[in-house]
Design an enzyme around this catalytic site. Structure first.
Site, mmCIF file in Angstrom:
data_model
loop_
_atom_site.group_PDB
_atom_site.id
_atom_site.type_symbol
_atom_site.label_atom_id
_atom_site.label_comp_id
_atom_site.label_asym_id
_atom_site.label_seq_id
_atom_site.Cartn_x
_atom_site.Cartn_y
_atom_site.Cartn_z
ATOM 1 N N SER A 1 0.804 -1.227 0.000
ATOM 2 C CA SER A 1 0.000 0.000 0.000
ATOM 3 C C SER A 1 0.834 1.273 0.000
ATOM 4 O O SER A 1 0.301 2.356 -0.195
ATOM 5 C CB SER A 1 -0.939 0.022 1.223
ATOM 6 O OG SER A 1 -0.218 0.278 2.408
ATOM 7 N N LYS B 1 1.241 4.128 7.301
ATOM 8 C CA LYS B 1 0.457 4.972 6.399
ATOM 9 C C LYS B 1 0.896 6.427 6.521
ATOM 10 O O LYS B 1 1.579 6.818 7.461
ATOM 11 C CB LYS B 1 -1.049 4.867 6.734
ATOM 12 C CG LYS B 1 -1.667 3.510 6.453
ATOM 13 C CD LYS B 1 -1.769 3.235 4.982
ATOM 14 C CE LYS B 1 -2.499 1.928 4.694
ATOM 15 N NZ LYS B 1 -1.728 0.747 5.095
#
Length: 238
Positions: free
Chosen positions: A158, A196
């Site tokens: 990701s 993230k």
């Protein structure tokens, strides 16, 4: 002749490609140039392409190739930048062989620091929270600076547009707060950890992926604890 913004963007893309081999995302370009929206980046990209400085690669999202640099380019001219991880690469297939982390210099113990590896971190679907120390790795002292640090093995894709790949080891500076745009270790509901980019959406916290295949996750602030900020990255080739 390029405008100042066009040159800043071209050099930003060029330097990011040299460091990580992955073009920056449009969000990273927008932040690096202090633009209000990605539409300005689209216009700059189109202008650079029309002038023959870059090329968009077909069938690949946001993939860019720098074809040439301005004739007046100087290494002292640097664009404003967001985060770009420093990458330590193994030496397999390269001549002469470069020093690797497995063989720190013995003549100067101050040049390297032992950092505990605390298990895996998800760059994708969150996995269990950070584990106990599994082993230690040695990293250059200048890579991490002051403060307490630990390392995590990345699992998932990701964050690929930030130059972070599945199997990389990320170096994290221990911290409990972050600025918007920082790449962080976030602990969600005290049981799942994920890597993230940190954003704010009003009173909420947004955990943003660097891969268009993943959605940004939004949480109230009481569900997210910041466990540290990304400062470096180690990549080995087998």
């Amino acid at each position: 002749m390029l405008t100042r913004k066009q040159q800043e963007l071209l050099l930003f893309i060029h330097e990011r490609m040299k460091e990580s081999g992955v073009p920056p995302s449009f969000d990273e370009m927008k932040d690096a140039l202090d633009l209000a929206s990605k539409s300005g980046i689209h216009r700059l990209i189109t202008a650079l392409e029309e002038r023959g400085f870059i090329r968009r690669l077909p069938n690949r999202a946001r993939a860019l190739e720098v074809i040439k640099l301005p004739e007046a380019y100087s290494p002292s001219i640097q664009p404003r930048r967001g985060f770009a991880p420093s990458v330590i690469e193994g030496s397999l297939g390269k001549t002469p062989p470069a020093p690797t982390l497995s063989k720190p210099p013995v003549e100067d113990n101050s040049s390297s620091i032992s950092v505990p590896v605390m298990g895996r971190i998800a760059a994708g679907v969150p996995i269990s929270a950070i584990q106990n120390n599994t082993h230690d790795i040695t990293v250059p002292a200048e890579m991490i600076g002051s403060g307490d640090h630990y390392a995590l093995e990345v699992k998932g894709d990701s964050m690929i547009e930030a130059g972070i790949l599945d199997g990389d080891t990320v170096i994290i500076r221990n911290a409990s707060n972050a600025n918007p745009g920082d790449i962080i270790v976030a602990l969600v509901d005290d049981e799942e950890a994920t890597l993230k980019r940190f954003r704010r959406r009003g009173a909420s916290i947004a955990l943003e992926a660097a891969n268009p295949a993943y959605e940004t996750r939004i949480f109230p602030p009481d569900r997210v604890k910041i466990q540290g900020k990304l400062v470096g990255l180690i990549r080995r080739y087998h």
